[in-house]
Structure formats: C-alpha cells, structure tokens
Motif scaffolding. Sequence first.
Motif, PDB file in Angstrom:
ATOM      1  N   ASN A 271       0.847  -1.199   0.000  1.00 12.21           N
ATOM      2  CA  ASN A 271       0.000   0.000   0.000  1.00 12.21           C
ATOM      3  C   ASN A 271       0.875   1.238   0.000  1.00 12.21           C
ATOM      4  OD1 ASN A 271      -1.615  -2.180   1.833  1.00 12.21           O
ATOM      5  ND2 ASN A 271      -2.936  -1.029   0.461  1.00 12.21           N
ATOM      6  N   LYS A 272       0.440   2.198  -0.792  1.00 10.63           N
ATOM      7  CA  LYS A 272       1.198   3.439  -0.908  1.00 10.63           C
ATOM      8  C   LYS A 272       0.961   4.297   0.335  1.00 10.63           C
ATOM      9  CE  LYS A 272       1.613   7.314  -4.070  1.00 10.63           C
ATOM     10  NZ  LYS A 272       0.992   7.986  -5.196  1.00 10.63           N
ATOM     11  N   GLU A 273       2.042   4.957   0.796  1.00  8.25           N
ATOM     12  CA  GLU A 273       1.873   5.820   1.976  1.00  8.25           C
ATOM     13  C   GLU A 273       0.855   6.920   1.673  1.00  8.25           C
ATOM     14  OE1 GLU A 273       5.347   8.043   3.012  1.00  8.25           O
ATOM     15  OE2 GLU A 273       5.877   8.445   0.918  1.00  8.25           O
TER      16      GLU A 273
ATOM     17  N   ALA B 134       1.579   1.884 -12.540  1.00  5.21           N
ATOM     18  CA  ALA B 134       2.858   2.589 -12.507  1.00  5.21           C
ATOM     19  C   ALA B 134       2.685   4.104 -12.387  1.00  5.21           C
ATOM     20  CB  ALA B 134       3.659   2.243 -13.759  1.00  5.21           C
ATOM     21  N   ARG B 135       1.600   4.620 -12.943  1.00  2.00           N
ATOM     22  CA  ARG B 135       1.459   6.093 -12.983  1.00  2.00           C
ATOM     23  C   ARG B 135       1.393   6.692 -11.579  1.00  2.00           C
ATOM     24  NH1 ARG B 135      -3.959   6.224 -12.072  1.00  2.00           N
ATOM     25  NH2 ARG B 135      -4.986   4.295 -12.696  1.00  2.00           N
ATOM     26  N   LYS B 136       1.037   5.844 -10.603  1.00  2.00           N
ATOM     27  CA  LYS B 136       0.895   6.359  -9.238  1.00  2.00           C
ATOM     28  C   LYS B 136       2.216   6.344  -8.451  1.00  2.00           C
ATOM     29  CE  LYS B 136      -3.935   5.116  -8.507  1.00  2.00           C
ATOM     30  NZ  LYS B 136      -4.880   4.415  -7.648  1.00  2.00           N
ATOM     31  N   ILE B 137       3.249   5.716  -9.021  1.00  2.00           N
ATOM     32  CA  ILE B 137       4.460   5.470  -8.232  1.00  2.00           C
ATOM     33  C   ILE B 137       5.617   6.315  -8.734  1.00  2.00           C
ATOM     34  CG2 ILE B 137       6.092   3.679  -7.484  1.00  2.00           C
ATOM     35  CD1 ILE B 137       3.285   3.453  -6.331  1.00  2.00           C
ATOM     36  N   ARG B 138       6.049   7.253  -7.853  1.00  2.00           N
ATOM     37  CA  ARG B 138       7.127   8.173  -8.237  1.00  2.00           C
ATOM     38  C   ARG B 138       8.309   8.022  -7.283  1.00  2.00           C
ATOM     39  NH1 ARG B 138       2.400  11.313  -8.969  1.00  2.00           N
ATOM     40  NH2 ARG B 138       2.029  11.651 -11.201  1.00  2.00           N
ATOM     41  N   ILE B 139       9.444   8.554  -7.731  1.00  2.00           N
ATOM     42  CA  ILE B 139      10.646   8.545  -6.885  1.00  2.00           C
ATOM     43  C   ILE B 139      10.326   9.229  -5.557  1.00  2.00           C
ATOM     44  CG2 ILE B 139      13.012   9.438  -6.670  1.00  2.00           C
ATOM     45  CD1 ILE B 139      13.250   9.087  -9.730  1.00  2.00           C
ATOM     46  N   GLY B 140      10.748   8.600  -4.474  1.00  2.00           N
ATOM     47  CA  GLY B 140      10.496   9.158  -3.133  1.00  2.00           C
ATOM     48  C   GLY B 140       9.297   8.543  -2.441  1.00  2.00           C
ATOM     49  N   ASN B 141       8.380   7.926  -3.214  1.00  2.00           N
ATOM     50  CA  ASN B 141       7.216   7.272  -2.592  1.00  2.00           C
ATOM     51  C   ASN B 141       7.653   6.095  -1.727  1.00  2.00           C
ATOM     52  OD1 ASN B 141       4.953   7.583  -5.459  1.00  2.00           O
ATOM     53  ND2 ASN B 141       5.399   9.005  -3.811  1.00  2.00           N
ATOM     54  N   LYS B 142       6.864   5.860  -0.664  1.00  2.00           N
ATOM     55  CA  LYS B 142       7.111   4.676   0.172  1.00  2.00           C
ATOM     56  C   LYS B 142       5.945   3.715   0.033  1.00  2.00           C
ATOM     57  CE  LYS B 142      10.393   5.907   3.717  1.00  2.00           C
ATOM     58  NZ  LYS B 142      10.582   7.267   4.163  1.00  2.00           N
ATOM     59  N   LEU B 143       6.275   2.413   0.056  1.00  2.00           N
ATOM     60  CA  LEU B 143       5.256   1.367  -0.004  1.00  2.00           C
ATOM     61  C   LEU B 143       5.371   0.496   1.238  1.00  2.00           C
ATOM     62  CD1 LEU B 143       5.852   0.282  -3.725  1.00  2.00           C
ATOM     63  CD2 LEU B 143       3.950   1.656  -2.876  1.00  2.00           C
ATOM     64  N   TYR B 144       4.208   0.105   1.773  1.00  2.00           N
ATOM     65  CA  TYR B 144       4.181  -0.708   3.002  1.00  2.00           C
ATOM     66  C   TYR B 144       3.596  -2.082   2.687  1.00  2.00           C
ATOM     67  CZ  TYR B 144       5.176   3.653   5.402  1.00  2.00           C
ATOM     68  OH  TYR B 144       5.779   4.814   5.820  1.00  2.00           O
ATOM     69  N   PHE B 145       4.254  -3.135   3.213  1.00  2.00           N
ATOM     70  CA  PHE B 145       3.834  -4.506   2.917  1.00  2.00           C
ATOM     71  C   PHE B 145       3.510  -5.249   4.212  1.00  2.00           C
ATOM     72  CE2 PHE B 145       6.782  -3.096  -0.311  1.00  2.00           C
ATOM     73  CZ  PHE B 145       6.148  -3.429  -1.497  1.00  2.00           C
ATOM     74  N   GLY B 146       2.517  -6.133   4.133  1.00  2.00           N
ATOM     75  CA  GLY B 146       2.139  -6.956   5.283  1.00  2.00           C
ATOM     76  C   GLY B 146       1.161  -6.213   6.160  1.00  2.00           C
TER      77      GLY B 146
ATOM     78  N   VAL C  15       9.014  -2.232   4.439  1.00  2.00           N
ATOM     79  CA  VAL C  15       8.771  -0.948   3.758  1.00  2.00           C
ATOM     80  C   VAL C  15       9.751  -0.850   2.598  1.00  2.00           C
ATOM     81  CG1 VAL C  15       8.682   1.570   4.056  1.00  2.00           C
ATOM     82  CG2 VAL C  15       8.153   0.067   5.989  1.00  2.00           C
ATOM     83  N   ALA C  16       9.322  -0.225   1.515  1.00  2.00           N
ATOM     84  CA  ALA C  16      10.236   0.005   0.395  1.00  2.00           C
ATOM     85  C   ALA C  16      10.118   1.455  -0.063  1.00  2.00           C
ATOM     86  CB  ALA C  16       9.904  -0.934  -0.753  1.00  2.00           C
ATOM     87  N   GLU C  17      11.258   2.009  -0.457  1.00  2.00           N
ATOM     88  CA  GLU C  17      11.276   3.377  -0.976  1.00  2.00           C
ATOM     89  C   GLU C  17      11.666   3.332  -2.443  1.00  2.00           C
ATOM     90  OE1 GLU C  17      13.356   7.690  -0.001  1.00  2.00           O
ATOM     91  OE2 GLU C  17      14.077   5.887   1.015  1.00  2.00           O
ATOM     92  N   VAL C  18      10.953   4.103  -3.258  1.00  2.00           N
ATOM     93  CA  VAL C  18      11.246   4.161  -4.698  1.00  2.00           C
ATOM     94  C   VAL C  18      12.413   5.117  -4.912  1.00  2.00           C
ATOM     95  CG1 VAL C  18      10.312   4.660  -6.997  1.00  2.00           C
ATOM     96  CG2 VAL C  18       8.788   3.791  -5.204  1.00  2.00           C
ATOM     97  N   ILE C  19      13.498   4.598  -5.503  1.00  2.00           N
ATOM     98  CA  ILE C  19      14.661   5.494  -5.662  1.00  2.00           C
ATOM     99  C   ILE C  19      15.005   5.782  -7.120  1.00  2.00           C
ATOM    100  CG2 ILE C  19      15.657   4.925  -3.408  1.00  2.00           C
ATOM    101  CD1 ILE C  19      17.722   3.243  -4.924  1.00  2.00           C
ATOM    102  N   ASP C  20      14.354   5.063  -8.063  1.00  4.83           N
ATOM    103  CA  ASP C  20      14.648   5.369  -9.476  1.00  4.83           C
ATOM    104  C   ASP C  20      13.524   4.849 -10.377  1.00  4.83           C
ATOM    105  OD1 ASP C  20      16.038   6.350 -11.641  1.00  4.83           O
ATOM    106  OD2 ASP C  20      17.530   4.747 -11.703  1.00  4.83           O
ATOM    107  N   ASN C  21      13.347   5.521 -11.507  1.00  6.62           N
ATOM    108  CA  ASN C  21      12.472   5.026 -12.579  1.00  6.62           C
ATOM    109  C   ASN C  21      13.372   4.385 -13.629  1.00  6.62           C
ATOM    110  OD1 ASN C  21      10.301   6.199 -11.386  1.00  6.62           O
ATOM    111  ND2 ASN C  21      10.220   7.972 -12.734  1.00  6.62           N
ATOM    112  N   THR C  22      13.084   3.152 -14.033  1.00  6.63           N
ATOM    113  CA  THR C  22      13.957   2.499 -15.021  1.00  6.63           C
ATOM    114  C   THR C  22      13.286   2.387 -16.389  1.00  6.63           C
ATOM    115  OG1 THR C  22      13.201   0.376 -14.124  1.00  6.63           O
ATOM    116  CG2 THR C  22      15.331   1.194 -13.363  1.00  6.63           C
ATOM    117  N   THR C  23      11.997   2.035 -16.392  1.00  7.29           N
ATOM    118  CA  THR C  23      11.220   1.998 -17.647  1.00  7.29           C
ATOM    119  C   THR C  23       9.835   2.523 -17.309  1.00  7.29           C
ATOM    120  OG1 THR C  23      10.371  -0.230 -17.201  1.00  7.29           O
ATOM    121  CG2 THR C  23      12.417  -0.095 -18.473  1.00  7.29           C
ATOM    122  N   SER C  24       8.887   2.415 -18.248  1.00  9.24           N
ATOM    123  CA  SER C  24       7.548   2.959 -17.955  1.00  9.24           C
ATOM    124  C   SER C  24       6.934   2.282 -16.725  1.00  9.24           C
ATOM    125  CB  SER C  24       6.631   2.803 -19.168  1.00  9.24           C
ATOM    126  OG  SER C  24       6.515   1.438 -19.502  1.00  9.24           O
TER     127      SER C  24
END
Length: 349
Positions: A71-73, A101-113, A119-128
């Motif tokens: 889930n997105k923060e 993908a359109r909702k997920i940008r660099i700096g966003n955090k995602l929470y699992f469980g 927790v994961a942090e988005v640090i780069d965009n590689t493809t679409s």
Amino acid sequence: MKLSNFNFELPKELLAEYPSENRDEARLMVLNRKEQTIEHKKFKDLIDYFEPEDVMVLNNTKVFPARLYGNKEKTGARIEVFLLRELNPETKLWDVLVDPARKIRIGNKLYFGEDESLVAEVIDNTTSRGRTLRFLYDGSYTDFRKKLKELGQTPLPKYIKRDVEPEDEDRYQTIYAKNEGAVAAPTAGLHFSKHLLKRLEIKGVDFAEVTLHVGLGTFSPVEVEDLSKHKMDSEEAFIEKNATNVINKAKQEKRKVCAVGTTVMRVLESAVSSDQTLNEFGGWTNKFIFPPYDFNIANCMITNFHTPKSTLLMMVSAFAGHDFMKKAYEEAVKEKYRFYTYGDAMLIL
C-alpha cells in the motif's frame, strides 16, 4: 523473417488455466523434422523416443514468490510489485515492475504486510513500469529474504485470470528445481513427474543440469517488424564442468542431446566454443534466436505451445523449420491442444 510471420489466431478457450491432474499426462505432439510427420501422444510416452546414453538437459532454476502487494503511503492505494532481480543484497536494492505505474514516483514509500513490517522506498524510474526499490527492514538478510517469501505470491502469468491457489506453489515449480532466482517457471519441465524421470533413468538416459534464471524479458512482446532490431533482456545463467562433459560426450557420439525448454536452448547456444562444443558458463545472456539459425549443441527439444509473436515461438520456428511449425500449430488449434504455461507439450526430433 518478420514479426508478422509469427502471428496466428488463438482461441481463448485453449489457454490452460490449470495443469493436467498428473504432470506427465499432458498431451504431447511429436514432430519429426526429417520425416515431416506429426504424432499425437501423452507426455509420458516421450520415453519411447530416447535410447540409453542420450542426454536430456534440464534447467534447474527455482521460481521465487516474486509478486507482492503493498500500500502506498498516505493514499493507501494497493500497488502490485513484481520483483525482477536483486541488485545489491547489502542495501536491499531491487529492480521491480509496479502496477499501476502512474501512481508510483521517486520518493514514494510502499508498506507490505498487515503489520507493515516491510517498507520500500522508490529510488529510481527504469522503464515505464520499472522502478528501483530500496527495501527497509529491521533484521538480518536471511530474515529479510524469509519475509519476502512469506509476503510474496507465486508469480503466475497475467493471462491466468483466476486467483493464485496454495497448490500453485508446487504446480509452478519443476520437480528438479534447485537454484532459486527465476520469476517465471521454465515451463517445458513442468511436465516431468518423479515417476517419468525414474523410468528414463532406468532406461539409461543421462541428465545434465544447467541454470538460467528466467526473467520477464523472455515473455516481453516483440514490437518491431524487423526481428534483428529486437533486444532481449539479459538473464543470468550457469553451466558447470560436469554438464559440459556429459553433453559434449553425447554430441561426439552422435546421440540425442535434448534441450528441455527454450531456456535450456538459449543457455546452450550462449556457451558454444569455436569448435562447436559446449563451454562452461557463468554470467548473463541476452541471446535471441530467430530464423534462420544453425543450432550447435542440442539436436532435439521439448517445449510448450507459445504465444503469437513471442520470442519463444521464433526459436521453435528456427529449430523445427517455419513451415513445419506453422503446420504443427494449425494442427494443435484444430486438435484443441492447450497452450502456454499449464498447457500441453511438443517434442521436436
């Protein structure tokens, strides 16, 4: 050969959502390239086509549960994260695909469980759809990998519309899977049962194992009409010395060397020496095989029925001969063979 040569109409009802009840009871279409004949058998009948000291080459990669839901923060939006490859174990960096993908940008955090312990942090965009994630986890690396396994689901292909079932964990793994690292199963091997492997062994058929960690690139659609312009994603592969010895000996003695699946064929063709023997290998391959192509190692192959316009279909066409493959696929549709991951199989001699 152009992309349009590999298009065909595939009725939706031929897409297999479930495997055969017994692995080796799937149907088997046997193509004899020399005689240009087609036979209809069961997979377990393939033992009749092999002699003592013929070699079957298996891909012993193991699928890990690569599909996570987080889930997105702030917004709490549900996001699917598909783990592609680990970039750095120490910093827990991973290449992933995200959806939507359109909702997920660099700096966003995602929470699992449910307890949000991962927790994961988005640090780069590689493809679409591609992102690089850094996982944040309190605990050892072993515990982190355990947590990924606990939260992950079996990564069934998207065309299977049903929910993942507990049985899929076994169904989507070959019985000889050993080395974890694939995000998709090497599907030709799914048809082997323990009983069939034992019967082949008793008959005197030899086995050699290679590893190719199947990535999603294998299934990426080809979008250029000129096939020479298509770039395959790289996949990690290994061939050890004992496998090269078994395979080279069989080749020298003019026995059958059977590639079980397109993944095996790709890794074999990525490690050919100048004298057409097999070398040891450890590294990455982006080998793309399409017609015309001269195969160097295997002289027979087992494969499933593949998607129109796929790189897998192109390799089968290069091996079987394009016109013969077209004839076989027309027959498969007419005879209602089941296609794709959990479908039926083909033996090309």
